[in-house]
Design an enzyme around this catalytic site. Structure first.
Site, PDB file in Angstrom:
ATOM      1  N   LEU A 108      -7.234  22.186  18.141  1.00  0.00           N
ATOM      2  CA  LEU A 108      -7.288  23.212  19.171  1.00  0.00           C
ATOM      3  C   LEU A 108      -6.034  23.246  20.026  1.00  0.00           C
ATOM      4  CD1 LEU A 108     -10.975  22.567  20.323  1.00  0.00           C
ATOM      5  CD2 LEU A 108     -10.150  24.348  18.745  1.00  0.00           C
ATOM      6  N   ALA A 109      -5.429  22.079  20.238  1.00  0.00           N
ATOM      7  CA  ALA A 109      -4.247  22.005  21.097  1.00  0.00           C
ATOM      8  C   ALA A 109      -3.521  20.700  20.843  1.00  0.00           C
ATOM      9  CB  ALA A 109      -4.650  22.100  22.570  1.00  0.00           C
ATOM     10  N   GLY A 157      -0.666  18.213  23.087  1.00  0.00           N
ATOM     11  CA  GLY A 157       0.085  18.030  24.326  1.00  0.00           C
ATOM     12  C   GLY A 157       0.995  16.828  24.214  1.00  0.00           C
ATOM     13  N   MET A 187       0.571  13.922  25.414  1.00  0.00           N
ATOM     14  CA  MET A 187      -0.144  12.657  25.319  1.00  0.00           C
ATOM     15  C   MET A 187      -1.138  12.610  24.163  1.00  0.00           C
ATOM     16  SD  MET A 187      -2.344  10.965  28.394  1.00  0.00           S
ATOM     17  CE  MET A 187      -3.625   9.782  28.078  1.00  0.00           C
ATOM     18  N   ASP A 245      -4.624  17.919  36.864  1.00  0.00           N
ATOM     19  CA  ASP A 245      -4.141  19.019  36.031  1.00  0.00           C
ATOM     20  C   ASP A 245      -5.123  20.185  36.062  1.00  0.00           C
ATOM     21  OD1 ASP A 245      -2.619  20.529  34.309  1.00  0.00           O
ATOM     22  OD2 ASP A 245      -3.192  19.405  32.511  1.00  0.00           O
TER      23      ASP A 245
END
Length: 174
Positions: free
Chosen positions: A25-26, A28, A30, A157
């Protein structure tokens, strides 16, 4: 289906312990976020989200501590506008958190689509999203431990990609 992971292609679906990674899905700095399934007795199946620390960061104690702390804090939060955390684990050196899957877009995707359409979200919808995110933050930020001491939680965040909007109309902070 395949997805690129830190410059490497990942073939999906792929087994990851008792989970099957179905879709990335994503990604980043990290971690990677996957839609995954887990199965059990009698055809039991549940869709979840797995946040998996990047392989090279799984060897860094500071990043491992960050993901462990995130899971330990999030699992103690029980609020209708906060995504549930189900599990924290490590498989072959890869640390991960298992969370509630929220079917629907994040606020960033909705805002992007509204921009593409040269339109704006109606103010009552913006106010509802803001109120529900505010409710989640107020709950988390005022949470106390079993001894009544403030837990000192601060979400670092709060951004559109971390505000999920379910197809059922729920607003959930991740």
């Amino acid at each position: 289906m395949s997805a690129e992971s830190n410059g490497q292609t990942v073939d999906l679906p792929k087994r990851f312990g008792k989970y099957t990674l179905v879709e990335r899905l994503a990604i980043g700095g990290m971690a990677e976020i996957f839609r995954a399934t887990t199965t059990g007795v009698g055809g039991f199946e549940k869709t979840v989200v797995i946040k998996r620390l990047h392989e090279e960061l799984s060897e860094d104690a500071e990043f491992v501590d960050m993901i462990v702390d995130e899971a330990k804090i999030a699992v103690r939060l029980n609020h209708p506008n906060i995504a549930n955390v189900f599990d924290l684990g490590e498989i072959r050196g890869r640390y991960f958190i298992v969370m509630e899957y929220i079917e629907g877009p994040d606020a960033s995707q909705v805002l992007g689509e509204m921009d593409r359409l040269d339109d704006r979200l109606p103010i009552p919808i913006v106010l509802r999203i803001g109120a529900e995110v505010g409710s989640a933050l107020e709950y988390a930020h005022t949470r106390r431990d079993a001894q009544g001491r403030p837990m000192g939680i601060v979400h670092r965040d709060v951004s559109p990609p971390n505000i999920m909007l379910s197809k059922e109309g729920e607003v959930k902070l991740v």
